[in-house]
Scaffold this motif. Structure first.
Motif, mmCIF file in Angstrom:
data_model
loop_
_atom_site.group_PDB
_atom_site.id
_atom_site.type_symbol
_atom_site.label_atom_id
_atom_site.label_comp_id
_atom_site.label_asym_id
_atom_site.label_seq_id
_atom_site.Cartn_x
_atom_site.Cartn_y
_atom_site.Cartn_z
ATOM 1 N N LEU A 64 39.841 36.131 28.309
ATOM 2 C CA LEU A 64 40.127 36.116 29.730
ATOM 3 C C LEU A 64 41.014 34.899 29.996
ATOM 4 O O LEU A 64 40.574 33.764 29.845
ATOM 5 C CB LEU A 64 38.837 36.040 30.545
ATOM 6 C CG LEU A 64 38.954 36.338 32.023
ATOM 7 C CD1 LEU A 64 39.409 37.775 32.249
ATOM 8 C CD2 LEU A 64 37.629 36.114 32.723
ATOM 9 N N SER A 65 42.256 35.149 30.350
ATOM 10 C CA SER A 65 43.219 34.066 30.542
ATOM 11 C C SER A 65 42.872 33.204 31.748
ATOM 12 O O SER A 65 42.088 33.589 32.616
ATOM 13 C CB SER A 65 44.625 34.637 30.727
ATOM 14 O OG SER A 65 44.717 35.290 31.977
ATOM 15 N N LYS A 66 43.519 32.051 31.802
ATOM 16 C CA LYS A 66 43.333 31.134 32.924
ATOM 17 C C LYS A 66 43.727 31.809 34.240
ATOM 18 O O LYS A 66 43.042 31.673 35.246
ATOM 19 C CB LYS A 66 44.192 29.888 32.677
ATOM 20 C CG LYS A 66 43.927 28.749 33.604
ATOM 21 C CD LYS A 66 44.750 27.535 33.165
ATOM 22 C CE LYS A 66 44.425 26.323 33.992
ATOM 23 N NZ LYS A 66 45.177 25.136 33.549
ATOM 24 N N ALA A 67 44.830 32.569 34.205
ATOM 25 C CA ALA A 67 45.292 33.277 35.410
ATOM 26 C C ALA A 67 44.269 34.324 35.856
ATOM 27 O O ALA A 67 44.007 34.472 37.054
ATOM 28 C CB ALA A 67 46.644 33.933 35.149
ATOM 29 N N ASN A 68 43.681 35.051 34.901
ATOM 30 C CA ASN A 68 42.669 36.054 35.251
ATOM 31 C C ASN A 68 41.398 35.396 35.782
ATOM 32 O O ASN A 68 40.765 35.911 36.706
ATOM 33 C CB ASN A 68 42.351 36.948 34.057
ATOM 34 C CG ASN A 68 43.460 37.932 33.766
ATOM 35 O OD1 ASN A 68 44.267 38.247 34.634
ATOM 36 N ND2 ASN A 68 43.521 38.409 32.544
ATOM 37 N N LYS A 69 41.025 34.250 35.201
ATOM 38 C CA LYS A 69 39.852 33.529 35.716
ATOM 39 C C LYS A 69 40.113 33.074 37.147
ATOM 40 O O LYS A 69 39.231 33.164 37.995
ATOM 41 C CB LYS A 69 39.520 32.322 34.827
ATOM 42 C CG LYS A 69 38.951 32.701 33.476
ATOM 43 C CD LYS A 69 38.365 31.526 32.735
ATOM 44 C CE LYS A 69 39.394 30.493 32.367
ATOM 45 N NZ LYS A 69 38.873 29.451 31.470
ATOM 46 N N LYS A 70 41.318 32.620 37.420
ATOM 47 C CA LYS A 70 41.666 32.177 38.768
ATOM 48 C C LYS A 70 41.644 33.358 39.742
ATOM 49 O O LYS A 70 41.135 33.240 40.856
ATOM 50 C CB LYS A 70 43.046 31.519 38.757
ATOM 51 C CG LYS A 70 43.446 30.928 40.079
ATOM 52 C CD LYS A 70 44.786 30.231 39.993
ATOM 53 C CE LYS A 70 45.174 29.654 41.342
ATOM 54 N NZ LYS A 70 46.465 28.984 41.305
ATOM 55 N N ALA A 71 42.183 34.513 39.310
ATOM 56 C CA ALA A 71 42.211 35.702 40.170
ATOM 57 C C ALA A 71 40.799 36.166 40.520
ATOM 58 O O ALA A 71 40.555 36.645 41.628
ATOM 59 C CB ALA A 71 42.989 36.823 39.493
ATOM 60 N N LEU A 72 39.879 36.021 39.586
ATOM 61 C CA LEU A 72 38.486 36.415 39.833
ATOM 62 C C LEU A 72 37.671 35.277 40.448
ATOM 63 O O LEU A 72 36.513 35.483 40.820
ATOM 64 C CB LEU A 72 37.817 36.862 38.522
ATOM 65 C CG LEU A 72 38.215 38.225 37.989
ATOM 66 C CD1 LEU A 72 37.681 38.432 36.579
ATOM 67 C CD2 LEU A 72 37.729 39.334 38.903
ATOM 68 N N ALA A 73 38.257 34.092 40.516
ATOM 69 C CA ALA A 73 37.579 32.898 41.041
ATOM 70 C C ALA A 73 36.274 32.646 40.299
ATOM 71 O O ALA A 73 35.210 32.467 40.911
ATOM 72 C CB ALA A 73 37.357 33.023 42.550
ATOM 73 N N ILE A 74 36.361 32.629 38.956
ATOM 74 C CA ILE A 74 35.155 32.376 38.160
ATOM 75 C C ILE A 74 35.405 31.206 37.214
ATOM 76 O O ILE A 74 36.534 30.836 36.928
ATOM 77 C CB ILE A 74 34.707 33.614 37.347
ATOM 78 C CG1 ILE A 74 35.780 34.047 36.349
ATOM 79 C CG2 ILE A 74 34.332 34.734 38.253
ATOM 80 C CD1 ILE A 74 35.312 35.119 35.396
ATOM 81 N N GLU A 75 34.302 30.680 36.730
ATOM 82 C CA GLU A 75 34.368 29.603 35.756
ATOM 83 C C GLU A 75 33.270 29.812 34.729
ATOM 84 O O GLU A 75 32.412 30.703 34.876
ATOM 85 C CB GLU A 75 34.254 28.246 36.439
ATOM 86 C CG GLU A 75 33.061 28.126 37.353
ATOM 87 C CD GLU A 75 33.114 26.870 38.211
ATOM 88 O OE1 GLU A 75 32.069 26.197 38.281
ATOM 89 O OE2 GLU A 75 34.162 26.585 38.804
ATOM 90 N N GLU A 76 33.300 28.985 33.713
ATOM 91 C CA GLU A 76 32.343 29.114 32.623
ATOM 92 C C GLU A 76 30.908 29.124 33.162
ATOM 93 O O GLU A 76 30.561 28.351 34.042
ATOM 94 C CB GLU A 76 32.531 27.931 31.664
ATOM 95 C CG GLU A 76 31.822 28.114 30.350
ATOM 96 C CD GLU A 76 32.161 27.019 29.354
ATOM 97 O OE1 GLU A 76 31.285 26.723 28.527
ATOM 98 O OE2 GLU A 76 33.279 26.498 29.396
ATOM 99 N N GLY A 77 30.123 30.065 32.643
ATOM 100 C CA GLY A 77 28.727 30.190 33.063
ATOM 101 C C GLY A 77 28.481 31.292 34.073
ATOM 102 O O GLY A 77 27.348 31.717 34.256
ATOM 103 N N ASN A 78 29.552 31.782 34.740
ATOM 104 C CA ASN A 78 29.397 32.871 35.703
ATOM 105 C C ASN A 78 29.099 34.180 34.977
ATOM 106 O O ASN A 78 29.572 34.419 33.868
ATOM 107 C CB ASN A 78 30.644 33.047 36.557
ATOM 108 C CG ASN A 78 30.854 31.929 37.555
ATOM 109 O OD1 ASN A 78 31.888 31.289 37.525
ATOM 110 N ND2 ASN A 78 29.906 31.682 38.432
ATOM 111 N N THR A 79 28.352 35.049 35.652
ATOM 112 C CA THR A 79 28.006 36.357 35.104
ATOM 113 C C THR A 79 29.064 37.379 35.505
ATOM 114 O O THR A 79 29.502 37.401 36.648
ATOM 115 C CB THR A 79 26.622 36.797 35.620
ATOM 116 O OG1 THR A 79 25.656 35.819 35.217
ATOM 117 C CG2 THR A 79 26.225 38.142 35.041
ATOM 118 N N VAL A 80 29.434 38.217 34.539
ATOM 119 C CA VAL A 80 30.471 39.230 34.755
ATOM 120 C C VAL A 80 29.910 40.589 34.370
ATOM 121 O O VAL A 80 29.313 40.739 33.299
ATOM 122 C CB VAL A 80 31.725 38.934 33.898
ATOM 123 C CG1 VAL A 80 32.807 39.966 34.143
ATOM 124 C CG2 VAL A 80 32.244 37.529 34.150
#
Length: 164
Positions: A64-80
């Motif tokens: 999951l790229s940095k851009a995709n993490k930003k688009a989903l507004a998530i960070e390490e530890g979040n549940t997906v």
């Protein structure tokens, strides 16, 4: 086959990693599935991810790229929540109408594009897929095809030949 699971965002040292549960991982391996289309849902936000199944140190995951993490507004530890299936499309990437039209209109470029390794084809497709403006997609697709016809077969080293 459709696989549904819940996972936590971790990282592989460079980018985000969505670890695939072992039972699903085994099914992917036995079915020889290497590329998937995954629908990700996090806190009401959704995204479709076109990805390769990565295996490192016996663990399979989706990057999951940095851009995709930003688009989903998530960070390490979040549940997906992940729902994924094998990507059975021709190029195993989301072909845009603009690139398809350029390939249909330029047979020489189409032949060169078809002769490329699948990874290079996907690089070009994703380069164009990431652009929001339709006219700019056309311009970049034309530029990419001109680079191919000049013998520049490495998408990372494409030169800007057309004004856009």
């Amino acid at each position: 086959m459709i696989f549904t699971f819940e996972t936590t965002l971790t990282h592989n040292g460079w980018v985000g990693a969505l670890i695939i549960p072992e039972d699903i991982s085994e099914q992917l391996e036995s079915a020889k599935i290497k590329r998937v289309v995954a629908d990700l849902i996090v806190s009401g936000k959704e995204m479709t991810l076109y990805a390769g199944v990565i295996k490192r140190k016996g663990i399979k995951y989706l990057m999951l790229s940095k851009a995709n993490k930003k688009a989903l507004a998530i960070e390490e530890g979040n549940t997906v929540n992940v729902t994924m299936k094998e990507d059975t499309s021709k190029y195993q990437a989301p072909m845009t109408e603009e690139l398809e039209a350029v390939l249909l209109s330029d047979y020489e470029a189409y032949e060169i594009f078809e002769s490329l390794l699948p990874g290079k084809q996907r690089n070009i497709i994703f380069m164009i897929y990431g652009i929001k403006d339709s006219q700019k997609r056309v311009d970049v697709a034309l530029n990419a095809m001109e680079n191919l016809k000049m013998g520049n077969l490495n998408p990372i080293r494409f030169e800007k030949l057309l004004p856009y």
